[in-house]
Scaffold this active site. Structure first.
Site, PDB file in Angstrom:
ATOM      1  N   CYS A   1       0.825  -1.215   0.000  1.00 51.50           N
ATOM      2  CA  CYS A   1       0.000   0.000   0.000  1.00 51.50           C
ATOM      3  C   CYS A   1       0.853   1.256   0.000  1.00 51.50           C
ATOM      4  O   CYS A   1       0.333   2.365   0.110  1.00 51.50           O
ATOM      5  CB  CYS A   1      -0.905   0.001   1.233  1.00 51.50           C
ATOM      6  N   ASP A   2       2.155   1.107  -0.100  1.00 53.95           N
ATOM      7  CA  ASP A   2       3.067   2.237   0.023  1.00 53.95           C
ATOM      8  C   ASP A   2       3.433   2.801  -1.341  1.00 53.95           C
ATOM      9  O   ASP A   2       3.744   2.056  -2.271  1.00 53.95           O
ATOM     10  CB  ASP A   2       4.345   1.796   0.756  1.00 53.95           C
TER      11      ASP A   2
END
Length: 587
Positions: A485-486
Site C-alpha cells: 500500500c506504500d
C-alpha cells in the site's frame, strides 16, 4: 532495422545482459527467452516459474558464486606473477552481505580450494558460522564489538584450528583482549581519504569504523602488548566506490599507513585488509556513475599489487568484496498481475476530436518547445481559476491526454525525419520528461520492501529485464508497482545505454512512442521498456543482481515477506534443482 524486427544483440544492450560477471550464464536464447545457461542446459526463466506454479520466486544460481570466486582468485594470481608479488591472497566473505544458510554453504564448499575465510561482526554471525566449527580451520576476522560472550565462541574456533584475528577499534576492545593473550589482533585505522558514493559517510575521520592514529598512539602507551600481537591492518574505504580515481587514492593512503606503522614499531603486521570498496557493476557500462563503476577487478588488483610490490617484504592481502561475490546469484522474478494507465487515457468518445490544428505550424523541435510552454501556462491557469464539473473534468483530462499523445507523435515524426533534432529534445527538461515518461503502470506480484529493500533504503539501481519476448521491440515505458500500500513500492527509473547504431525510428517504443535509447548515449528513463502482454499470456519480469544485502534487510511490510526459492546448482556435471517453499521447507 525494420520496426517489426528486434535484434537480440540490441536487446542485450538495452536490458543490461552484456555483463562481465553474469557473463553467458544469464542470457537470451534464439526465441527471445531469458535463460540460465549451466553446462549444456539452457533453462528458461518463464518456464521455471510456470512449471512450479509460482507468480513470484527467487532463483538462486549458485554456480555464479563459484564462478566469481574463481575469477577473483585467478585474476589476483595472474597479476601477482606480472608484479612478482610474493605475499599471497587471503579471501574472506563478510557475512553481513548475505548470511542465509544456502549462501554460506556455497561459500564454504566453493571456497575450499582457495581457503576462503569469513569476516564477522556480531554474535549472531559467529553462532551461524559455528556450523562449520569442526570442518577444518579457515581464517576468521572478527571486527565487531568485543565482549566476553563473543570471546567464548572465538575461543572455540581457535581451539578447532581456525586462525582468529580480532580487530581493535577502541579501548573497550583492548580491555577485553587483555584477558585473552593467545589471540592475534588487527588494527582498524580510519583513513583520511573519503570517497564519493552512497556509503561515503562510513569512511574518513568522522566514519563509524576504526581508530584514529592519535588514539592508537595514546593506547599504545597503556597497552604495551599491541605491537607484539598486531598481525593485520584493516582500513575501510566505504562500500561501492565507483570512481577509479577514488580507488587509487585510497590504495595509496593504505600503503602509506602500512609503511608508517611498520617504521614505528608495528613490524609484526603481515596482513593488509583493504575492506570492501570494490564496486559491483549493477550497470556494466563503465560510466563512472553510482550504478556503473569506471573500473573493474583487473584494474583494482593491478593497482594494489603494483603499490604493495614496492615493499621489500610483501604482505598477505585480504580480499573482502562480498557484494562482488554474491550479487549476481539471486534473480527476483515476478508475474505481471495488472496493467493500469500511468495517468489519464483518451476516452473512446474523444478519439474523433481533432487536435491536429494545435500542431499545424510546428516544423521543428524549437517550434514545438514554444507551443508546449504556452500550452503548459494555459493548462496551469485553467486549473487555478476553473471549478470543473465531473463532465468538464472528464473532457479536460481527455483533451490533455490527446494533446500529449499528439505531441509525442510529432516529436517522433520530427526526429525520424531529422535525427539531429533529438539533441534539442534531450536538452529541454520539459520535452525530455515528456518523451521519457511512462504510459503504463505494471502491477507485479512482489513487494519491494520484502524482496529488494535497498531500492527503497538507498535508491539502489537493479537491472530489470523481461523474461520473454526479448526478440521483440518494446511496446511501452512502464513503472513497476508492487502489491504493497506504500507509494514507495515502485520502480520508476531505468538507465538505457545502447551503443549499436540504429535508425531514429528504432529509438522509440512501438506503441506509446516513448524515447528508450539513443545510440552511444546514457539515458535516464521514467519507466522500463516492456511489452504489452498478449491476452492470456503469463508475462514475467526479472530483477537481476539482488543477491547482496537484500535477504537480511527484508521487511514484513503489509505482511508480505519473502518468496519461494528455486535453487540451481551443478553436481557432477548435472544441474540440480531444489525448491524451497516460502516457509523454508524443501519440496
Amino acid at each position: 532495422m525494420n520496426r517489426e524486427e528486434w535484434d537480440i544483440n540490441v536487446a542485450k544492450e538495452l536490458w543490461g545482459l552484456n555483463h562481465s560477471i553474469r557473463g553467458s550464464i544469464i542470457a537470451v536464447d534464439e526465441e527471445g527467452y531469458l535463460v540460465i545457461s549451466l553446462g549444456e542446459q539452457k533453462i528458461r526463466v518463464k518456464n521455471l516459474l510456470e512449471k512450479h506454479g509460482f507468480d513470484v520466486a527467487y532463483i538462486r544460481v549458485l554456480p555464479l558464486i563459484e564462478r566469481t570466486m574463481r575469477t577473483v582468485y585467478e585474476t589476483f594470481t595472474e597479476l601477482a606473477k606480472v608484479h612478482d608479488f610474493k605475499g599471497g591472497l587471503q579471501p574472506v566473505f563478510p557475512m553481513k552481505v548475505n548470511p542465509i544458510e544456502v549462501v554460506i554453504d556455497a561459500i564454504w564448499r566453493y571456497g575450499e580450494k582457495y581457503r576462503w575465510g569469513f569476516n564477522t561482526g556480531s554474535l549472531g554471525e559467529l553462532e551461524l558460522l559455528s556450523k562449520y566449527l569442526e570442518k577444518g580451520g579457515r581464517i576468521l576476522i572478527y571486527d565487531g564489538v568485543v565482549s566476553d560472550s563473543v570471546m567464548k565462541i572465538l575461543v572455540r574456533f581457535k581451539g578447532n584450528g581456525w586462525r582468529v584475528i580480532i580487530d581493535v577499534e577502541s579501548e573497550h576492545d583492548l580491555d577485553i583482549l587483555s584477558k585473552y593473550p593467545e589471540f592475534e589482533i588487527g588494527l582498524r585505522i580510519k583513513p583520511l581519504f573519503r570517497p564519493g558514493g552512497k556509503w561515503a559517510h562510513s569512511a574518513g575521520l568522522e566514519g563509524k569504523f576504526g581508530l584514529t592514529v592519535n588514539t592508537l598512539v595514546k593506547l599504545r602507551e597503556e597497552y604495551k602488548w599491541i605491537e607484539e600481537r598486531s598481525r593485520l591492518l584493516h582500513i575501510h574505504p566505504g562500500s561501492q566506490i565507483y570512481k577509479w580515481s577514488d580507488i587509487e587514492a585510497f590504495i595509496n593512503e593504505a600503503y602509506n599507513i602500512f609503511t608508517q606503522l611498520q617504521s614505528h614499531g608495528f613490524t609484526s603486521i603481515e596482513i593488509v585488509d583493504l575492506g570492501g570498496g570494490l564496486a559491483y557493476p549493477y550497470l556494466d557500462t563503465r560510466n563512472g556513475t553510482i550504478e556503473s563503476p569506471d573500473y573493474g577487478l583487473i584494474e583494482y588488483f593491478n593497482h594494489i599489487l603494483k603499490v604493495f610490490s614496492r615493499l621489500e617484504k610483501h604482505p598477505t592481502l585480504v580480499y573482502e568484496g562480498g557484494r562482488y561475490i554474491v550479487s549476481a546469484h539471486r534473480i527476483l522474478v515476478a508475474k505481471v498481475v495488472d496493467i493500469r494507465p500511468y495517468s489519464t487515457e483518451q476516452a473512446q468518445s474523444l478519439r474523433s476530436v481533432r487536435v491536429e490544428d494545435f500542431l499545424s505550424n510546428v516544423r521543428s523541435i524549437d517550434d514545438l518547445k514554444k507551443l508546449v510552454n504556452e500550452y503548459k501556462k494555459y493548462i496551469h491557469k485553467s486549473k487555478q481559476v476553473h471549478q470543473y464539473t465531473l463532465e468538464e473534468r472528464e473532457l479536460a483530462e481527455d483533451v490533455i491526454s490527446k494533446v500529449r499523445d499528439e505531441l509525442l507523435a510529432k516529436i517522433y515524426e520530427l526526429v525520424r525525419n531529422k535525427p539531429s533534432q533529438i539533441e534539442s529534445v534531450i536538452n529541454d527538461p520539459l520535452l525530455y520528461k515528456l518523451v521519457t515518461s511512462p504510459s503504463k503502470r505494471y502491477i507485479l506480484n512482489f513487494s519491494i520492501f520484502a524482496d529488494i529493500p535497498d531500492s527503497v533504503l538507498v535508491n539502489q539501481y537493479f537491472q530489470v529485464v523481461p523474461a520473454q519476448r526479448l526478440n521483440e521491440k518494446p511496446d511501452v515505458l512502464a513503472v513497476l508497482g508492487d502489491l504493497t500500500c506504500d507509494s514507495m513500492g515502485e520502480i520508476n527509473e531505468y538507465i538505457s545505454h545502447v551503443k549499436t547504431p540504429l535508425e531514429a525510428s528504432d529509438w522509440f517504443t512501438k506503441m506509446d512512442l516513448r524515447l528508450m535509447l539513443i545510440p552511444g548515449r546514457r539515458l535516464k528513463l521514467g519507466g522500463v521498456p516492456l511489452h504489452l502482454p498478449i491476452k492470456g499470456e503469463n508475462y514475467y519480469i526479472a530483477i537481476l543482481d539482488t543477491g547482496a544485502y537484500q535477504d537480511p534487510l527484508a521487511m514484513k511490510h503489509n505482511l508480505i515477506y519473502g518468496a519461494p526459492e528455486i535453487i540451481l546448482d551443478e553436481k557432477n556435471g548435472e544441474v540440480e534443482v531444489k525448491i524451497i517453499e516460502k516457509n523454508g521447507k524443501y519440496l
